[in-house]
Design an enzyme around this catalytic site. Structure first.
Site, PDB file in Angstrom:
ATOM      1  N   LYS A  59      53.551  72.863  16.877  1.00  0.00           N
ATOM      2  CA  LYS A  59      53.833  73.536  18.138  1.00  0.00           C
ATOM      3  C   LYS A  59      53.601  75.022  17.901  1.00  0.00           C
ATOM      4  CE  LYS A  59      57.359  74.880  21.413  1.00  0.00           C
ATOM      5  NZ  LYS A  59      58.805  75.082  21.616  1.00  0.00           N
ATOM      6  N   GLY A 111      65.409  79.443  26.627  1.00  0.00           N
ATOM      7  CA  GLY A 111      66.861  79.520  26.580  1.00  0.00           C
ATOM      8  C   GLY A 111      67.529  80.070  27.817  1.00  0.00           C
ATOM      9  N   ALA A 124      60.434  75.104  27.819  1.00  0.00           N
ATOM     10  CA  ALA A 124      61.280  76.297  27.973  1.00  0.00           C
ATOM     11  C   ALA A 124      61.776  76.472  29.398  1.00  0.00           C
ATOM     12  CB  ALA A 124      60.573  77.570  27.522  1.00  0.00           C
ATOM     13  N   GLY A 125      63.040  76.860  29.497  1.00  0.00           N
ATOM     14  CA  GLY A 125      63.628  77.235  30.771  1.00  0.00           C
ATOM     15  C   GLY A 125      64.435  76.162  31.466  1.00  0.00           C
ATOM     16  N   ASN A 147      65.666  72.333  24.574  1.00  0.00           N
ATOM     17  CA  ASN A 147      66.553  72.482  23.429  1.00  0.00           C
ATOM     18  C   ASN A 147      67.917  73.011  23.856  1.00  0.00           C
ATOM     19  OD1 ASN A 147      66.147  73.950  20.086  1.00  0.00           O
ATOM     20  ND2 ASN A 147      67.932  73.109  21.036  1.00  0.00           N
ATOM     21  N   THR A 148      67.958  74.245  24.337  1.00  0.00           N
ATOM     22  CA  THR A 148      69.224  74.922  24.596  1.00  0.00           C
ATOM     23  C   THR A 148      70.095  74.169  25.591  1.00  0.00           C
ATOM     24  OG1 THR A 148      68.082  77.021  24.207  1.00  0.00           O
ATOM     25  CG2 THR A 148      70.244  77.133  25.234  1.00  0.00           C
TER      26      THR A 148
END
Length: 255
Positions: free
Chosen positions: A94, A155, A182-183, A204-205
């Site tokens: 990635k 994040g 992301a986001g 992830n977050t």
């Protein structure tokens, strides 16, 4: 979904950073039944203290997608990718080349350059990019077979800041796997991405920082599956005016 010759059934790619403990991470991976997890090589320290973390990941039986998180230059990203291939024995990478410290927006110029170098060296690159069509074309020309446009800054949990751009990417690259990266903050964000025709979501977050990471991971999987099913069902387009669900023809006329 086919990614560089590998067929996967789960459309959720899960990040492995920021979890309270390796055990909670393992619980989240099992709860969402993901087949691909992404991890930063920087978790493997010089004194070997990261060995337990890698053992935990290998025990999940998932594909490991190493990333170049935190890299701000082409050389740094390329070097990290080579280290990841040596440590983990995979050509998957990635690719992140960060251009802005506050938003963590990709440096698209460096990203394309690094992608070309790595693809020429036999890597199978998953580029974290913006939702720009021209950048997407350049990445494909460089040898990438997958595009990973951001939904919002990493994040941030803001969801999809520019759904129209993602919709345009789907139309412009009909045969290219598109993974929103992301986001994503809530299951509804993940469902919306899939309703736009994206092939998968990487997050992830939203899971790692949830009060119950395993339950959030499960919720994200359900949302992604629902969004994908909704997209395939060909939903109706929004209308400006009401349309009665009960036809007027045949209604009784009451005097």
């Amino acid at each position: 979904m086919r990614l560089y010759g590998i067929d996967v059934t789960s459309r959720l790619l899960l990040g492995t950073a920021q979890y309270p403990s390796p055990a909670i991470l393992a619980d989240a991976i099992r709860a969402c039944d993901t087949q691909i997890i992404t991890v930063s090589l920087r978790r493997e320290t010089a004194d070997g203290t990261g060995a337990g973390f890698w053992d935990t990941l290998r025990e999940t039986g998932t594909y490991i997608l190493p990333n170049t998180a935190g890299c701000h230059s082409v050389q740094e990203a390329v070097t990290t990718a080579h280290m990841a291939r040596e440590v983990l024995g995979t050509d998957w990478i990635k690719l992140e080349v960060i251009g802005h410290s506050d938003t963590l927006q990709p440096d698209v110029f460096g990203l394309v350059e690094a992608a070309r170098i790595l693809c020429d060296d036999g890597f199978q690159v998953f580029p974290y990019t913006t939702d720009d069509l021209v950048v997407g074309e350049r990445l494909l020309d460089a040898g990438c077979e997958v595009l990973m446009p951001w939904g919002a800054p990493i994040g941030s949990g803001q969801g999809l800041r520019n759904p129209d751009a993602l919709r345009s990417m789907r139309a412009h690259f009909p045969d290219v796997p598109l993974i929103v990266d992301a986001g994503i903050g809530r299951p509804s964000d993940a469902a919306k991405a899939m309703e736009l025709g994206m092939d998968a979501v990487l997050l992830n977050t939203a899971v790692a920082k949830a009060g119950d990471p395993a339950e959030m991971a499960r919720a994200m999987t359900l949302a992604i599956d629902a969004g994908r099913a909704g997209y395939l069902a060909d939903p109706i387009e929004p209308r400006d005016m009401a349309v009665p669900s009960t036809p007027l023809l045949g209604l009784a006329e009451l005097a």
